[in-house]
Design a protein around this motif. Structure first.
Motif, PDB file in Angstrom:
ATOM      1  N   GLY A 132       0.956  -0.769   0.322  1.00  0.00           N
ATOM      2  CA  GLY A 132       0.123  -0.315  -0.162  1.00  0.00           C
ATOM      3  C   GLY A 132       0.426   1.024  -0.386  1.00  0.00           C
ATOM      4  N   PRO A 133       0.596   2.219  -0.148  1.00  0.00           N
ATOM      5  CA  PRO A 133       0.365   3.359   0.457  1.00  0.00           C
ATOM      6  C   PRO A 133       1.708   4.625   1.719  1.00  0.00           C
ATOM      7  CG  PRO A 133      -1.761   3.883   0.337  1.00  0.00           C
ATOM      8  CD  PRO A 133      -1.205   2.172   0.716  1.00  0.00           C
ATOM      9  N   VAL A 134       2.713   5.089   1.533  1.00  0.00           N
ATOM     10  CA  VAL A 134       3.239   5.600   2.599  1.00  0.00           C
ATOM     11  C   VAL A 134       3.106   6.980   2.839  1.00  0.00           C
ATOM     12  CG1 VAL A 134       5.179   4.051   2.813  1.00  0.00           C
ATOM     13  CG2 VAL A 134       5.535   5.637   0.969  1.00  0.00           C
ATOM     14  N   HIS A 135       3.040   7.910   3.228  1.00  0.00           N
ATOM     15  CA  HIS A 135       2.405   8.676   3.846  1.00  0.00           C
ATOM     16  C   HIS A 135       3.668   9.631   2.764  1.00  0.00           C
ATOM     17  CE1 HIS A 135       1.182  12.728   6.529  1.00  0.00           C
ATOM     18  NE2 HIS A 135       0.460  12.287   5.309  1.00  0.00           N
ATOM     19  N   PRO A 136       3.747  11.176   2.283  1.00  0.00           N
ATOM     20  CA  PRO A 136       4.666  12.098   1.977  1.00  0.00           C
ATOM     21  C   PRO A 136       4.696  12.899   3.199  1.00  0.00           C
ATOM     22  CG  PRO A 136       2.896  12.793   1.810  1.00  0.00           C
ATOM     23  CD  PRO A 136       2.507  10.836   1.772  1.00  0.00           C
ATOM     24  N   TYR A 171      12.036   7.767  -9.616  1.00  0.00           N
ATOM     25  CA  TYR A 171      11.914   7.879  -8.694  1.00  0.00           C
ATOM     26  C   TYR A 171      12.733   7.756  -8.087  1.00  0.00           C
ATOM     27  CZ  TYR A 171       6.181   8.815  -8.041  1.00  0.00           C
ATOM     28  OH  TYR A 171       5.463   9.388  -8.481  1.00  0.00           O
ATOM     29  N   ARG A 172      14.319   7.071  -8.425  1.00  0.00           N
ATOM     30  CA  ARG A 172      15.204   7.061  -7.620  1.00  0.00           C
ATOM     31  C   ARG A 172      15.475   6.934  -6.174  1.00  0.00           C
ATOM     32  NH1 ARG A 172      18.960  11.641 -11.763  1.00  0.00           N
ATOM     33  NH2 ARG A 172      17.930  11.183 -13.385  1.00  0.00           N
ATOM     34  N   GLY A 173      14.532   6.630  -5.846  1.00  0.00           N
ATOM     35  CA  GLY A 173      14.053   6.173  -4.141  1.00  0.00           C
ATOM     36  C   GLY A 173      13.580   7.166  -3.461  1.00  0.00           C
ATOM     37  N   VAL A 174      13.522   8.302  -4.282  1.00  0.00           N
ATOM     38  CA  VAL A 174      12.129   9.058  -4.072  1.00  0.00           C
ATOM     39  C   VAL A 174      11.669   8.907  -3.108  1.00  0.00           C
ATOM     40  CG1 VAL A 174      11.403  11.877  -4.552  1.00  0.00           C
ATOM     41  CG2 VAL A 174      13.842  11.380  -5.215  1.00  0.00           C
ATOM     42  N   ARG A 175      10.797   9.609  -1.603  1.00  0.00           N
ATOM     43  CA  ARG A 175       9.754   9.134  -1.866  1.00  0.00           C
ATOM     44  C   ARG A 175       9.054  10.230  -0.751  1.00  0.00           C
ATOM     45  NH1 ARG A 175      10.207   3.567  -0.864  1.00  0.00           N
ATOM     46  NH2 ARG A 175       8.727   3.848   1.291  1.00  0.00           N
ATOM     47  N   ARG A 176       9.456  11.364  -1.132  1.00  0.00           N
ATOM     48  CA  ARG A 176       9.429  12.726  -0.097  1.00  0.00           C
ATOM     49  C   ARG A 176       6.933  13.383  -0.335  1.00  0.00           C
ATOM     50  NH1 ARG A 176      13.495  14.470  -3.430  1.00  0.00           N
ATOM     51  NH2 ARG A 176      12.679  15.780  -5.185  1.00  0.00           N
ATOM     52  N   HIS A 177       7.619  12.834  -1.694  1.00  0.00           N
ATOM     53  CA  HIS A 177       5.884  13.209  -2.164  1.00  0.00           C
ATOM     54  C   HIS A 177       5.256  11.164  -1.769  1.00  0.00           C
ATOM     55  CE1 HIS A 177       6.742  16.338  -4.431  1.00  0.00           C
ATOM     56  NE2 HIS A 177       8.008  16.080  -4.870  1.00  0.00           N
ATOM     57  N   GLY A 178       5.853  10.795  -1.604  1.00  0.00           N
ATOM     58  CA  GLY A 178       4.318   9.339  -0.761  1.00  0.00           C
ATOM     59  C   GLY A 178       4.509   8.754  -1.719  1.00  0.00           C
ATOM     60  N   ILE A 196       1.898   5.672  -3.925  1.00  0.00           N
ATOM     61  CA  ILE A 196       0.519   4.693  -3.824  1.00  0.00           C
ATOM     62  C   ILE A 196       1.048   3.511  -3.527  1.00  0.00           C
ATOM     63  CG2 ILE A 196      -1.162   4.088  -5.558  1.00  0.00           C
ATOM     64  CD1 ILE A 196      -1.565   7.258  -6.391  1.00  0.00           C
ATOM     65  N   MET A 197       2.312   2.892  -3.955  1.00  0.00           N
ATOM     66  CA  MET A 197       2.105   1.903  -3.967  1.00  0.00           C
ATOM     67  C   MET A 197       3.904   1.541  -3.374  1.00  0.00           C
ATOM     68  SD  MET A 197      -0.358  -0.590  -4.169  1.00  0.00           S
ATOM     69  CE  MET A 197      -1.130  -1.074  -5.546  1.00  0.00           C
ATOM     70  N   GLY A 198       3.968   2.008  -1.876  1.00  0.00           N
ATOM     71  CA  GLY A 198       5.132   2.501  -1.787  1.00  0.00           C
ATOM     72  C   GLY A 198       6.193   1.662  -0.671  1.00  0.00           C
ATOM     73  N   CYS A 199       5.418   0.321   0.057  1.00  0.00           N
ATOM     74  CA  CYS A 199       6.425  -0.446   0.883  1.00  0.00           C
ATOM     75  C   CYS A 199       4.867  -2.141   0.618  1.00  0.00           C
ATOM     76  CB  CYS A 199       6.195  -0.286   2.072  1.00  0.00           C
ATOM     77  SG  CYS A 199       4.356  -0.222   3.076  1.00  0.00           S
ATOM     78  N   SER A 200       5.982  -2.970   1.131  1.00  0.00           N
ATOM     79  CA  SER A 200       5.166  -4.545   0.462  1.00  0.00           C
ATOM     80  C   SER A 200       4.990  -4.811   2.525  1.00  0.00           C
ATOM     81  CB  SER A 200       5.467  -5.637   0.276  1.00  0.00           C
ATOM     82  OG  SER A 200       4.997  -6.819   0.152  1.00  0.00           O
ATOM     83  N   VAL A 201       4.195  -5.681   3.389  1.00  0.00           N
ATOM     84  CA  VAL A 201       4.525  -5.711   4.570  1.00  0.00           C
ATOM     85  C   VAL A 201       3.789  -7.130   5.007  1.00  0.00           C
ATOM     86  CG1 VAL A 201       4.111  -4.289   7.423  1.00  0.00           C
ATOM     87  CG2 VAL A 201       4.497  -3.337   5.542  1.00  0.00           C
ATOM     88  N   THR A 202       5.050  -7.738   5.105  1.00  0.00           N
ATOM     89  CA  THR A 202       4.293  -8.894   5.410  1.00  0.00           C
ATOM     90  C   THR A 202       4.292  -9.481   6.886  1.00  0.00           C
ATOM     91  OG1 THR A 202       6.415  -9.546   5.337  1.00  0.00           O
ATOM     92  CG2 THR A 202       5.287  -9.922   3.412  1.00  0.00           C
ATOM     93  N   GLY A 203       3.648 -10.566   7.381  1.00  0.00           N
ATOM     94  CA  GLY A 203       3.612 -10.934   9.103  1.00  0.00           C
ATOM     95  C   GLY A 203       3.669 -12.436   8.923  1.00  0.00           C
ATOM     96  N   VAL A 204       3.598 -13.776  10.056  1.00  0.00           N
ATOM     97  CA  VAL A 204       2.774 -14.618   9.680  1.00  0.00           C
ATOM     98  C   VAL A 204       2.605 -14.450  11.261  1.00  0.00           C
ATOM     99  CG1 VAL A 204       4.184 -17.231  10.360  1.00  0.00           C
ATOM    100  CG2 VAL A 204       5.331 -15.404   9.102  1.00  0.00           C
ATOM    101  N   LYS A 205       1.010 -16.092  10.289  1.00  0.00           N
ATOM    102  CA  LYS A 205       0.122 -16.188  11.685  1.00  0.00           C
ATOM    103  C   LYS A 205       0.847 -17.344  12.839  1.00  0.00           C
ATOM    104  CE  LYS A 205      -4.838 -17.848  12.631  1.00  0.00           C
ATOM    105  NZ  LYS A 205      -5.805 -17.897  11.832  1.00  0.00           N
ATOM    106  N   PRO A 206       0.796 -16.720  14.154  1.00  0.00           N
ATOM    107  CA  PRO A 206       1.676 -17.745  15.160  1.00  0.00           C
ATOM    108  C   PRO A 206       0.875 -18.710  16.221  1.00  0.00           C
ATOM    109  CG  PRO A 206       1.195 -15.615  15.810  1.00  0.00           C
ATOM    110  CD  PRO A 206       0.612 -16.126  14.260  1.00  0.00           C
ATOM    111  N   ALA A 207      -0.912 -18.721  15.302  1.00  0.00           N
ATOM    112  CA  ALA A 207      -1.450 -19.558  16.104  1.00  0.00           C
ATOM    113  C   ALA A 207      -3.006 -20.159  14.888  1.00  0.00           C
ATOM    114  CB  ALA A 207      -2.100 -19.322  17.376  1.00  0.00           C
ATOM    115  N   SER A 208      -3.219 -20.918  15.630  1.00  0.00           N
ATOM    116  CA  SER A 208      -4.604 -20.750  14.837  1.00  0.00           C
ATOM    117  C   SER A 208      -5.856 -19.876  15.051  1.00  0.00           C
ATOM    118  CB  SER A 208      -4.930 -22.028  14.920  1.00  0.00           C
ATOM    119  OG  SER A 208      -4.116 -23.480  14.260  1.00  0.00           O
TER     120      SER A 208
END
Length: 378
Positions: free
Chosen positions: A253-257, A300-307, A309-321
């Protein structure tokens, strides 16, 4: 064109003020006016640095996030960025900007407004929006942490829209095992037209109230959807619930500028979370091994100051049922309640105007990439 010129002027002014501050400091001259100018350009968040207040955000030593939430990707402080991702990461400044709280939805963050927004956007989404914000290279890079390593995996693509992200998923997973969910029938209609997705399942549904049983899927993927969720924490909680033990969620999703003009339009349009907000939502939902990977268009050459719309991929693992241990109250938005048509139109039109700014930003960055010599900052 006028808007692009304005961005260019203000962007250049930002760099100029920073250079003037360095000169003033080296010469011992008073820099009060320069600090004031910098505050106007960078936003009120920079005032804390001028006053000598230690920042407490992501990437700073004093932050409780420093070095703790990125065990494989490493801290996002510049000194510890792995070589493999250094090209797409820049020193974070998100902690210096003050985004609107997620509890205060923007003009197009309500489900009904998002529904009508995509009623028209779906017509040109794949041809105009994706090329500037969500390219195939970005998609493949963002999906890599999801570990789509088994053809027989059950995958849910939440907010799948026109199926652009799903096309990346089925490179690794049989299409018959993938379900695309979206609240927009117009977006889903576009996805159904794509031949490679014919074997996928299509469901019209709500990301904050998923129609899947608990412990259902091996992977949860959501790209370009969280920005329209009135309650992001509830959506992440649902991601946890539908995953099997050991399953992995991947939210893109997006990242804030940090640039003040971009902040204004971002906060008027939709949700642009800070990086640390993503981490917090995942951890509160119960996910473990939470990691964040930065992405962005190559020009963008790594520029992120303008935010982004697709700026990061966040992952997490479910540890329990079972369901998430997080307990939440009623949903933030009840779509069954009647809406004042005049208020709706007012919010919708303002949101559309704000979104137009982010149609121009990638064009502006592309022009800078063409003009500024390679190897030079833009």
């Amino acid at each position: 064109m006028y808007v692009e010129c304005l961005i260019w002027f203000l962007d250049s002014s930002n760099s100029m003020v920073q250079k003037q501050q360095i000169v003033a400091q080296e010469s011992g001259l008073p820099c009060l006016s320069m600090s004031m100018a910098s505050a106007m350009i960078n936003g009120a968040g920079s005032v804390a640095l001028m006053r000598g207040i230690k920042p407490e955000g992501l990437g700073f030593v004093g932050s409780e996030l420093h070095g703790r939430h990125f065990p494989k990707m490493a801290s996002v402080s510049a000194a510890r960025i792995p070589a493999s991702v250094s090209k797409t990461l820049s020193t974070p400044r998100c902690s210096l900007s003050a985004s609107r709280p997620a509890s205060q939805p923007r003009f197009i963050q309500h489900k009904k407004e998002a529904f009508w927004f995509y009623r028209f956007l779906s017509i040109v989404y794949d041809h105009i929006i994706n090329p500037g914000h969500w390219t195939e290279d970005m998609r493949d890079e963002a999906l890599e942490p999801a570990d789509l390593n088994n053809k027989n995996m059950i995958v849910v693509d939440v907010g799948g829209g026109t199926g652009f992200t799903t096309l990346g998923i089925i490179k690794h997973v049989d299409a018959k095992n993938v379900t695309i969910l979206d609240q927009s029938p117009h977006q889903l209609a576009k996805a159904k037209q794509k031949e490679p997705l014919k074997a996928c399942k299509f469901i019209e549904g709500d990301a904050e109230d998923l129609p899947f049983r608990t412990d259902y899927a091996d992977r949860y993927v959501s790209a370009g959807s969280i920005e329209y969720w009135p309650d992001p924490q509830r959506g992440i909680k649902e991601a946890y619930r539908v995953l099997k033990l050991g399953g992995k969620a991947c939210v893109i999703g997006p990242v804030h500028p940090t640039f003040w003009l971009s902040q204004f339009f971002a906060d008027a349009w939709m949700l642009f979370p800070k990086e640390e907000e993503y981490i917090e939502w995942f951890q509160k939902a119960g996910f473990k091994d939470v990691q964040l990977k930065r992405i962005g268009p190559k020009w963008y050459r790594g520029v992120r100051r303008h935010g982004l719309i697709m700026g990061c991929s966040v992952t997490g693992v479910k540890p329990a049922s079972g369901d998430s241990p997080l307990q939440l109250g009623p949903k933030a938005e009840d779509v069954s309640e009647p809406v004042n048509r005049y208020v709706f139109m007012y919010r919708f039109l303002l949101g559309v105007v704000a979104s137009a700014y982010y149609v121009l930003v990638p064009i502006y960055m592309w022009l800078k990439d063409q003009i500024v010599p390679k190897g030079k900052p833009i």
